[in-house]
Enzyme design. Structure first.
Site, PDB file in Angstrom:
ATOM      1  N   LYS A  63    -107.110 108.989 -76.311  1.00 50.56           N
ATOM      2  CA  LYS A  63    -108.513 108.864 -75.940  1.00 50.56           C
ATOM      3  C   LYS A  63    -109.451 109.863 -76.567  1.00 50.56           C
ATOM      4  O   LYS A  63    -109.059 111.081 -76.852  1.00 50.56           O
ATOM      5  CB  LYS A  63    -108.282 109.217 -74.441  1.00 50.56           C
ATOM      6  CG  LYS A  63    -109.820 108.811 -73.826  1.00 50.56           C
ATOM      7  CD  LYS A  63    -109.874 109.043 -72.357  1.00 50.56           C
ATOM      8  CE  LYS A  63    -111.094 108.907 -71.478  1.00 50.56           C
ATOM      9  NZ  LYS A  63    -111.084 109.047 -70.261  1.00 50.56           N
ATOM     10  N   SER A  94    -112.619 105.071 -67.282  1.00 54.99           N
ATOM     11  CA  SER A  94    -113.250 105.411 -68.392  1.00 54.99           C
ATOM     12  C   SER A  94    -112.274 105.413 -69.844  1.00 54.99           C
ATOM     13  O   SER A  94    -112.917 104.968 -70.897  1.00 54.99           O
ATOM     14  CB  SER A  94    -113.888 106.909 -68.657  1.00 54.99           C
ATOM     15  OG  SER A  94    -112.820 107.787 -68.421  1.00 54.99           O
ATOM     16  N   SER A 117    -109.642 107.131 -64.085  1.00 52.48           N
ATOM     17  CA  SER A 117    -109.818 106.359 -65.340  1.00 52.48           C
ATOM     18  C   SER A 117    -108.662 105.946 -66.370  1.00 52.48           C
ATOM     19  O   SER A 117    -108.649 105.539 -67.151  1.00 52.48           O
ATOM     20  CB  SER A 117    -110.491 107.400 -66.231  1.00 52.48           C
ATOM     21  OG  SER A 117    -111.884 107.261 -65.984  1.00 52.48           O
TER      22      SER A 117
HETATM   23  N1  GLN Z   1    -114.996 106.209 -62.702  1.00 51.45           N
HETATM   24  C1  GLN Z   1    -114.677 107.621 -62.260  1.00 51.45           C
HETATM   25  C2  GLN Z   1    -116.124 108.237 -62.503  1.00 51.45           C
HETATM   26  O1  GLN Z   1    -116.998 107.802 -63.297  1.00 51.45           O
HETATM   27  C3  GLN Z   1    -113.942 107.923 -63.022  1.00 51.45           C
HETATM   28  C4  GLN Z   1    -113.633 108.540 -64.094  1.00 51.45           C
HETATM   29  C5  GLN Z   1    -112.658 109.335 -64.727  1.00 51.45           C
HETATM   30  O2  GLN Z   1    -111.384 109.405 -63.963  1.00 51.45           O
HETATM   31  N2  GLN Z   1    -112.792 109.875 -65.804  1.00 51.45           N
HETATM   32  O3  GLN Z   1    -116.191 109.442 -62.456  1.00 51.45           O
END
Ligand code: GLN
Length: 456
Positions: free
Chosen positions: A56, A131, A155
């Site tokens: 990532k 994400s 994410s």
């Molecule tokens: N959807 C969650 C957020 O927007 C999780 C994001 C993540 O785990 N990086 O914070």
């Protein structure tokens, strides 16, 4: 070498999915060549010898761009390897490219990338989740064997659920965060995507464990091994009644999970519903604390310390920062920095930040008492299957935040959690089951997850 060429081919065919921000084709071939030579010379095989992997775009790889899918870091080259990158390379893995994601890992759909959305390989009109959407699709579409993401609030597990693959978020402190671009440091954990349960855990074995660069990392796997060796069928499993009764939960997902619970009971598992008193406080607590931490972590991107510096005649320093930050960050990142700055501001600190910290403590205490009686908690990973790109959720941030209801809990209390792809919706989309254990019990989680895959 064969493997690298194969994956490069699949990546080319799937360019439309936008899962990669950069592919290191030539470099990967050079590394593959070296590894082939080692085999020919009769040297011992390394633990991840020739495993082709995606990173990532929030994980540092020396000499390579790492942009957090943001314009503000688009030109930034890492001068060191993240601990995970270093360990992967030493174990013989081949890093084939960097994966698209939501900007600074903020989002649940991968629509917040400065470099365009990622598409779900099952249905190109749908999101892959976020994400870490690019990392998930890379594995889903067979563009690499495994990939790394980061999981601050789901994410890794949420895109794994939307893409029909396995996604693991280990215990907080199982894997070093050195070289991971920070979003909310007390929640962030690197996670792993794979096609099978064993794939993700074999990567964990290589990248996890103590690191001089991150004092939050503990030695975890040891006690897990002794505690649970061979006894998954005796495990006591709980599920939150209110989680399955939540009106936002898709009825088919609920029914599939209830049916699976029945199947597990028939297979000899003990599974009990429990009430979780603080269920409705989970999402607000998560968003108060993570935005607060993000507003502090992201203050370094100002065009002087880090981040691109724009051409301007501005001589006032705060205005200069303002210009760089306003142009460099996308909408969602700015929204969170503002929210986080607000909850930390003098007049509101106690009402929001301190209160949320107190709720986090209560959640942890409550979780400890659950794990005094149970070994595992199961739940849906996400309340719905993958939604359409451009869905109304992206116009309404609160609606998007609420979809994180099942995943953020594990990050708030630091426990390991995995999403395993057990189900298929009548719409043809996959979805998963989330399984959580107490801190440090990764090995138990692995054994139970494999059992679940068998029973399904
Ligand atoms: N959807 C969650 C957020 O927007 C999780 C994001 C993540 O785990 N990086 O914070």
């Amino acid at each position: 070498m064969e493997a690298v060429r194969h994956y490069i081919g699949v990546i080319q065919v799937n360019e439309e999915l936008n899962a990669w921000l950069e592919v290191y084709a030539d470099e990967a071939e050079v590394i593959a060549n070296e590894l082939d030579k080692e085999i020919k010379a009769g040297l011992p095989l390394k633990p991840l010898h020739g495993v082709v992997i995606g990173l990532k775009d929030v994980i540092c790889y020396r000499g390579h761009t790492v942009s957090a899918a943001s314009k503000i870091l688009a030109e930034f080259t890492s001068i060191y390897n993240a601990t995970v990158t270093q360990r992967l390379l030493e174990a013989g893995a081949i890093i084939i490219g960097r994966n698209n994601c939501d900007e600074f890992a903020m989002g649940s759909s991968n629509e917040n990338s400065a470099f365009g959305p990622v598409k779900n390989a099952v249905d190109h009109s749908r999101v892959p989740g976020g994400s870490s959407g690019g990392s998930a699709v890379a594995v889903q579409a067979g563009m690499c064997m495994v990939s790394l993401g980061s999981d601050t609030g789901g994410s890794v597990r949420q895109p794994a659920d939307f893409c029909g693959i396995v996604g693991l978020k280990p215990t907080y402190g199982a894997i070093s965060r050195h070289g991971l671009i920070a979003y909310a440091s007390s929640f962030d954990q690197i996670g792993i995507f794979g096609q099978s349960v064993d794939d993700v855990f074999s990567v964990l074995d290589v990248i996890g464990g103590p690191d001089d660069y991150d004092s939050t990392v503990q030695q975890l796997s040891k006690f897990g091994k002794e505690l649970y060796a061979g006894i998954p069928s005796l495990a006591r499993i709980a599920y939150f009644k209110n989680a399955l009764e939540d009106p936002a939960l898709d009825v088919e997902i609920r029914d599939a999970i209830m049916a699976f619970i029945k199947k597990l009971t028939a297979a000899g598992f003990s599974i009990e519903p429990i009430d979780f008193e603080y269920f409705d406080h989970i999402v607000p607590t998560y968003y108060v604390l993570t935005t607060a931490e993000a507003s502090s972590n992201l203050s370094r991107y100002d065009g002087v310390k880090f981040g691109s510096r724009l051409e301007t005649d501005e001589t006032d320093l705060s205005n200069f920062y303002k210009i760089n930050r306003s142009k460099g960050f996308g909408k969602e990142v700015k929204r969170r920095i503002m929210l986080g700055t607000f909850v930390l501001s003098a007049g509101y600190y106690d009402a929001y930040f301190t209160k949320a910290q107190q709720v986090r403590r209560l959640l942890s205490e409550n979780t400890n008492s659950i794990f005094a009686e149970f070994d595992f908690i199961i739940s849906p990973t996400v309340p719905t299957t993958a939604f359409k790109i451009g869905d109304s959720k992206n116009a309404d941030p609160v609606e998007m935040f609420l979809a994180d209801i099942y995943t953020v809990f594990a990050n708030l209390v630091g426990i390991p959690s995995i999403s395993i792809p057990l189900f298929s919706h009548s719409s043809g989309l996959p979805f998963g089951l989330q399984v959580m254990s107490s801190r440090g019990n990764e090995l138990a989680l692995q054994r139970l997850s494999k059992k679940f895959v068998e029973i399904k």
